[in-house]
Design an enzyme around this catalytic site. Structure first.
Site, mmCIF file in Angstrom:
data_model
loop_
_atom_site.group_PDB
_atom_site.id
_atom_site.type_symbol
_atom_site.label_atom_id
_atom_site.label_comp_id
_atom_site.label_asym_id
_atom_site.label_seq_id
_atom_site.Cartn_x
_atom_site.Cartn_y
_atom_site.Cartn_z
ATOM 1 C CG HIS A 130 -2.084 -0.953 1.086
ATOM 2 N ND1 HIS A 130 -3.079 -0.788 0.150
ATOM 3 C CD2 HIS A 130 -2.390 -2.098 1.761
ATOM 4 C CE1 HIS A 130 -3.952 -1.770 0.252
ATOM 5 N NE2 HIS A 130 -3.552 -2.591 1.228
ATOM 6 C CG ASP A 160 -2.347 4.909 -3.047
ATOM 7 O OD1 ASP A 160 -1.457 4.091 -3.317
ATOM 8 O OD2 ASP A 160 -3.240 4.688 -2.211
#
Length: 384
Positions: A130, A160
């Protein structure tokens, strides 16, 4: 329902297929849709995340890509598309029958955008991860937080969306420009770790000049400098101070009840602990709103720290219509702003599977063929 024929903007006429995912891929699709692209989301059967802000301006069809009929239907869509976005682990779309080779066989001009954390190759390419993991491997996470305490994750904005979505978009748009010259498609390998390394260019440049340390809270932009950090106010809120340049620093000091001689020179490293304390004490004497009023309209680079609800309502944002309340959602306005594209006044969010009939019809499929797909379970028929 979003009508593809009604789309306007610089990317009107560009069709994007987005294999459903979370995070950077859907956000990249949102930005393409904001700019006028017809973004068709290939959703999966069953549950999953409900459509939210990153579903705005898109259309949706639910295909069960475990079924050959659904794969055939997707390839029919690919044949008419300009871009495909997928965010699965390396090799997954190949095993599904919709990898780059299969897609380029039906559409040599397709831009195949691949969004991963670790990239399509390398020893960690098949590992899960992540945002916090990717930025931990680039030097970003280590630079954020207080010295002697664990690094603090900066939401998931850096990896991200900064290192991921923005670099995926850069690659897609560059490939579209290239296709305009060559007529050939391309494959975009957008890895969050690569993009985040690129975002560190400024830090690497400063380090090369001897002006950056690996230690946290030891550099100009990481909270070490009294003139670049946040201070608590009397009401428990905060002001952000960012007066790096000497003239901006002077503008701040002119408005603070601080003895300049006692404070010392802006860049006196030996005086930093004392300067931190003096600024902490003075900002604690007034509320955030009182300080905002003092610094409004100045070049002191001192601003209130707002939450996202306050930010939407603040005049600096509201007068630019930077965030719109549309139904249950706060929607950030289309960005960047192009002179030829009006600001949005309404955003429609796709309904999962709600556009199957129009999407398949535009791909050249007849009503009986669509009915057969539904009967085979390849398409989940939601209301169009």
């Amino acid at each position: 329902m979003t009508d593809s024929s009604a789309k306007t903007g610089p990317l009107a006429g560009i069709m994007v297929i987005e294999l459903a995912g979370i995070g950077p891929g859907p956000y990249a699709g949102q930005l393409l849709a904001d700019m006028g692209a017809d973004v068709v989301v290939i959703d999966r059967p069953g549950g999953g995340m409900p459509k939210a802000v990153d579903g705005r301006g898109k259309r949706s069809i639910v295909l069960d890509l475990k079924k050959a009929e659904a794969v055939d239907a997707l390839l029919k869509l690919v044949a008419k598309a300009d871009v495909l976005i997928e965010g699965l682990r390396p090799g997954v779309t190949e095993r599904m029958g919709v990898g780059p080779e299969a897609c380029h066989a039906v559409n040599p001009g397709l831009i195949y955008g691949r969004m991963t954390g670790w990239g399509q190759s390398g020893p960690w390419s098949h590992m899960a991860g992540h945002d916090i993991n990717y930025i931990s491997m680039t030097g970003v996470l280590n630079a954020i937080g207080k010295d002697g305490q664990p690094p603090f994750p900066p939401l998931n904005m850096v990896g991200d969306f900064g290192g991921g979505s923005m670099f995926l978009l850069t690659g897609i748009l560059a490939a579209l420009v290239e296709r305009g010259r060559t007529g050939k498609g391309n494959i975009v390998d957008a890895a969050i770790i690569d993009g985040t390394h690129s975002l560190m260019s400024f830090v690497h440049g400063m380090a090369g000049l001897g002006q950056w340390q690996t230690k946290r809270e030891a550099n100009m932009l990481d909270g070490a400098a009294p003139f670049y950090r946040c201070y608590m106010t009397a009401d428990g809120k905060y002001m952000a101070v960012g007066c790096i340049e000497s003239q901006f620093f002077a503008a701040m000091m002119e408005r603070l009840p601080i003895d300049r001689e006692a404070f010392g020179h802006q860049h006196d490293m030996a005086a930093r602990a004392k300067q931190h304390e003096m600024l902490e004490d003075v900002f604690a004497t007034k509320t955030r709103d009182e300080w905002e009023a003092i610094f409004a309209g100045t070049d002191a680079c001192v601003t209130p720290v707002l939450d996202y609800v306050e930010a939407a309502a603040h005049p600096a944002n509201a007068e630019r219509q930077a965030v719109l309340q549309d139904g249950r959602w706060l929607h950030p306005q289309i960005a960047p702003r192009l002179a030829t594209q009006p600001l949005a006044t309404h955003f429609e969010i796709a309904t999962k599977g709600g556009n199957y009939a129009s999407i398949l019809g535009e791909a050249g499929m007849t009503d009986p063929e669509i009915t057969q797909l539904i009967a085979a379970g390849a398409v989940v028929a939601n209301k169009d």
